[in-house]
Design a protein around this motif. Structure first.
Motif, mmCIF file in Angstrom:
data_model
loop_
_atom_site.group_PDB
_atom_site.id
_atom_site.type_symbol
_atom_site.label_atom_id
_atom_site.label_comp_id
_atom_site.label_asym_id
_atom_site.label_seq_id
_atom_site.Cartn_x
_atom_site.Cartn_y
_atom_site.Cartn_z
ATOM 1 N N LEU A 453 5.744 40.775 44.829
ATOM 2 C CA LEU A 453 4.485 40.724 44.085
ATOM 3 C C LEU A 453 3.338 40.285 44.990
ATOM 4 O O LEU A 453 2.206 40.756 44.855
ATOM 5 C CB LEU A 453 4.602 39.757 42.906
ATOM 6 N N GLU A 454 3.642 39.389 45.917
ATOM 7 C CA GLU A 454 2.609 38.923 46.836
ATOM 8 C C GLU A 454 2.107 40.064 47.714
ATOM 9 O O GLU A 454 0.916 40.136 48.035
ATOM 10 C CB GLU A 454 3.148 37.771 47.681
ATOM 11 N N THR A 455 2.998 40.981 48.077
ATOM 12 C CA THR A 455 2.597 42.162 48.842
ATOM 13 C C THR A 455 1.612 43.004 48.038
ATOM 14 O O THR A 455 0.584 43.459 48.555
ATOM 15 C CB THR A 455 3.827 43.025 49.193
ATOM 16 N N LEU A 456 1.930 43.208 46.772
ATOM 17 C CA LEU A 456 1.078 44.035 45.918
ATOM 18 C C LEU A 456 -0.278 43.361 45.702
ATOM 19 O O LEU A 456 -1.322 44.023 45.697
ATOM 20 C CB LEU A 456 1.768 44.278 44.575
ATOM 21 N N ARG A 457 -0.270 42.046 45.511
ATOM 22 C CA ARG A 457 -1.530 41.334 45.283
ATOM 23 C C ARG A 457 -2.405 41.325 46.527
ATOM 24 O O ARG A 457 -3.637 41.360 46.431
ATOM 25 C CB ARG A 457 -1.230 39.915 44.796
ATOM 26 N N ALA A 458 -1.781 41.279 47.686
ATOM 27 C CA ALA A 458 -2.553 41.356 48.927
ATOM 28 C C ALA A 458 -3.262 42.704 49.026
ATOM 29 O O ALA A 458 -4.409 42.786 49.508
ATOM 30 C CB ALA A 458 -1.641 41.147 50.137
ATOM 31 N N ALA A 459 -2.608 43.769 48.549
ATOM 32 C CA ALA A 459 -3.250 45.088 48.555
ATOM 33 C C ALA A 459 -4.457 45.116 47.627
ATOM 34 O O ALA A 459 -5.477 45.753 47.925
ATOM 35 C CB ALA A 459 -2.233 46.158 48.141
ATOM 36 N N VAL A 460 -4.357 44.399 46.496
ATOM 37 C CA VAL A 460 -5.497 44.323 45.575
ATOM 38 C C VAL A 460 -6.651 43.573 46.233
ATOM 39 O O VAL A 460 -7.809 44.014 46.190
ATOM 40 C CB VAL A 460 -5.086 43.646 44.251
ATOM 41 N N ARG A 461 -6.357 42.430 46.849
ATOM 42 C CA ARG A 461 -7.414 41.650 47.504
ATOM 43 C C ARG A 461 -8.127 42.459 48.580
ATOM 44 O O ARG A 461 -9.337 42.310 48.787
ATOM 45 C CB ARG A 461 -6.832 40.372 48.130
ATOM 46 N N ALA A 462 -7.383 43.315 49.247
ATOM 47 C CA ALA A 462 -7.975 44.099 50.330
ATOM 48 C C ALA A 462 -8.809 45.275 49.832
ATOM 49 O O ALA A 462 -9.590 45.845 50.593
ATOM 50 C CB ALA A 462 -6.864 44.621 51.252
ATOM 51 N N SER A 463 -8.667 45.620 48.561
ATOM 52 C CA SER A 463 -9.322 46.842 48.075
ATOM 53 C C SER A 463 -10.382 46.606 47.009
ATOM 54 O O SER A 463 -11.108 47.534 46.646
ATOM 55 C CB SER A 463 -8.268 47.806 47.509
ATOM 56 N N VAL A 464 -10.493 45.367 46.492
ATOM 57 C CA VAL A 464 -11.394 45.093 45.372
ATOM 58 C C VAL A 464 -12.421 44.039 45.780
ATOM 59 O O VAL A 464 -12.079 43.030 46.401
ATOM 60 C CB VAL A 464 -10.603 44.594 44.141
ATOM 61 N N ASP A 465 -13.681 44.298 45.457
ATOM 62 C CA ASP A 465 -14.728 43.308 45.673
ATOM 63 C C ASP A 465 -14.736 42.327 44.502
ATOM 64 O O ASP A 465 -15.048 42.703 43.371
ATOM 65 C CB ASP A 465 -16.096 43.981 45.797
ATOM 66 N N LEU A 466 -14.397 41.075 44.770
ATOM 67 C CA LEU A 466 -14.344 40.058 43.736
ATOM 68 C C LEU A 466 -15.681 39.330 43.645
ATOM 69 O O LEU A 466 -16.317 39.055 44.657
ATOM 70 C CB LEU A 466 -13.230 39.053 44.028
ATOM 71 N N GLN A 467 -16.086 39.019 42.415
ATOM 72 C CA GLN A 467 -17.295 38.241 42.181
ATOM 73 C C GLN A 467 -16.912 36.784 41.950
ATOM 74 O O GLN A 467 -16.010 36.489 41.175
ATOM 75 C CB GLN A 467 -18.042 38.780 40.963
#
Length: 473
Positions: A453-467
């Motif tokens: 799951l940590e692998t998948l979440r790292a992919a999200v962090r790398a692709s989404v601009d968080l506010q």
């Protein structure tokens, strides 16, 4: 990393979508190919049902369009809201599924608790009390003696597409019939409640292959495409895509119609304190526990807007309304966002006004003032749930992640930061669909052999601009 294209069917309580998900080296993106309305319809007796026939047609049409755009789609995943189900009899769906807000559940609660007290139920299934949980619905479901089986909504869609009969475990955990310790059906509990255990399908985990779509007929999508089980409870999929860098210090709020507020654990918490706080232990992907509390979310605002539009005959610009709400000054009254009087469709502003008057609080005179009160009340409920989650799980929290449609509501995110005293990271908006896509991609091996799951979440962090929203003093 390799990659490819998948399709996600994402069904919410007010709308549904079919999305194309593209995954590759440095690529994680979604394309919406269909969006359609969803909601309760009343029959001649006034009972609330889902218009599942229409929903099925929208899903099939959306998948056909997805395949037209991307003929090489590798698989399909399906997620939806929890607890509701269809009854299968004679190889067919028997009638339109009941809606969880139908009033029949009141009798179901009485029938179940007469057999098994709630404190025992909580020790067995770990679920907070919600009057529409599946076991309460099944307790008053008629004609189960002649039924072949019961399928939760995403499993029902998968069955219609492939003919496969299965129950995905994260969604099954919301029924109240799954043992919170073992993750298996609690056959003894079902029997005590008079529910035939053979109605409950075999359990599968996220990532399991369910079958292949039919190519013709009413439910055919025009091609043979594998259907893969994802975290089929929409919150389970959403939590997959929460971009937590450290789940041990983070809370999450999956915010849409409901606000699901909690933390991710390795083991359930079924203490008396957790039961009294009405916290639930639902199954997550990879055997994680979603320890959370259901808070009434943007349903309060959307129902109020719907009432105002019906009253005026004009469409309300929600972003403009929220901008006006943010500018409202002075003391802001709040009400209990979880009050039972707010659970059914209807004139929401009138019911909120009644709560405020009951508590001796002023009723706003403008829609902007009303919207501000609603948002602040939701944020107050969120903050209370975050604090309770931290206390019950004995964790020190450092950040709150808000995902889903609520992450676009800047006023709500800022108010949540202010009331929790913690920074809020908002995004991704399409967390549920992203989580659906990510579990499929991992099943195909696109993230490597041992992706977590940590692998998948790292992919999200790398692709989404968080506010980021910092708490204001």
């Amino acid at each position: 990393m390799t990659g490819g294209v998948v399709a996600a069917v994402d069904l919410g309580a007010t709308s549904g979508r079919v999305m194309i998900g593209r995954v590759g080296d440095g690529v994680l993106e979604l394309e919406q190919v269909a969006r359609f309305p969803n909601g309760p319809v009343a029959d001649a007796d006034g009972s609330l049902h889902w218009d599942f026939s229409a929903l099925r047609g929208h899903i099939v049409a959306g998948l056909r369009e997805a395949l037209r755009r991307e003929p090489g789609i590798a698989s399909i995943g399906i997620d939806s809201w929890a607890v509701d189900y269809g009854v299968i009899e004679g190889g067919e769906l028997r009638g339109e599924p009941f809606h969880y807000r139908d009033e029949r559940t009141t009798a179901g609660v009485e029938a179940v608790h007469a057999q098994v007290p709630f404190d025992e139920l909580y020790r067995r299934n770990g679920l907070q009390f919600l009057p529409f949980n599946t076991l309460y619905q099944l307790a008053v479901e008629r004609g189960l003696d002649t039924a072949d089986g019961v399928l939760l909504i995403p499993d029902l869609v998968a069955w219609l597409l492939t003919g496969a009969v299965a129950a995905e475990r994260t969604n099954a955990s919301t029924t109240g019939l799954l043992d919170v310790s073992t993750g298996a059906w609690d056959a003894d509990l079902a029997q005590r409640l008079g529910i035939r255990t053979d109605l409950l399908p075999p359990l599968v985990d996220p990532g399991a292959a369910l079958g292949t779509t039919r190519t013709d007929g009413h439910d055919g999508v025009g091609a043979e495409v594998p259907v893969i089980a994802v975290g089929s409870h929409d919150t389970a999929s959403a939590v997959v895509a929460v971009p937590m860098s450290d789940a041990a210090t983070a809370a999450y709020i999956s915010c849409g119609t409901w606000g699901l507020v909690g933390v991710e654990l390795d083991e359930p918490v079924v203490t008396d304190a957790a039961r009294e706080a009405n916290f639930t232990n639902e199954g997550g992907v990879d055997g994680r526990i979603r320890f959370l509390h259901n808070v009434t979310g943007l349903w309060l605002l959307s129902e109020s807007v719907r009432a105002w539009e019906a009253e005026s005959g004009e469409t309300i610009d929600l972003p403009a309304l929220l901008a006006e709400a943010a500018a409202v000054e002075g003391d802001i009254a709040v009400f209990d966002a979880n009050d039972e009087s707010l659970s059914a469709p209807g004139d929401m502003p009138a019911r909120i006004a009644a709560l405020l008057r009951r508590d001796g609080k002023p009723v706003p005179e403008t829609r902007a003032g009303f919207a501000r009160v609603i948002v602040e009340s939701i944020a107050a409920a969120f903050a209370d749930a975050v604090a309770t989650a931290a206390s019950l799980s004995e964790r020190t929290l450092e950040v709150v992640h808000v995902v889903g449609g609520g992450s676009l509501n800047r006023l709500l995110c800022q108010s949540t930061a202010d009331r929790t005293g913690l920074p809020v990271l908002a995004g991704p908006v399409e967390a549920t669909a992203l989580g659906n896509v990510l579990v499929q991609a991992r099943a195909h091996g696109w993230f490597g052999e041992h992706a977590t799951l940590e692998t998948l979440r790292a992919a999200v962090r790398a692709s989404v601009d968080l506010q980021r929203f910092e708490p204001r003093s």
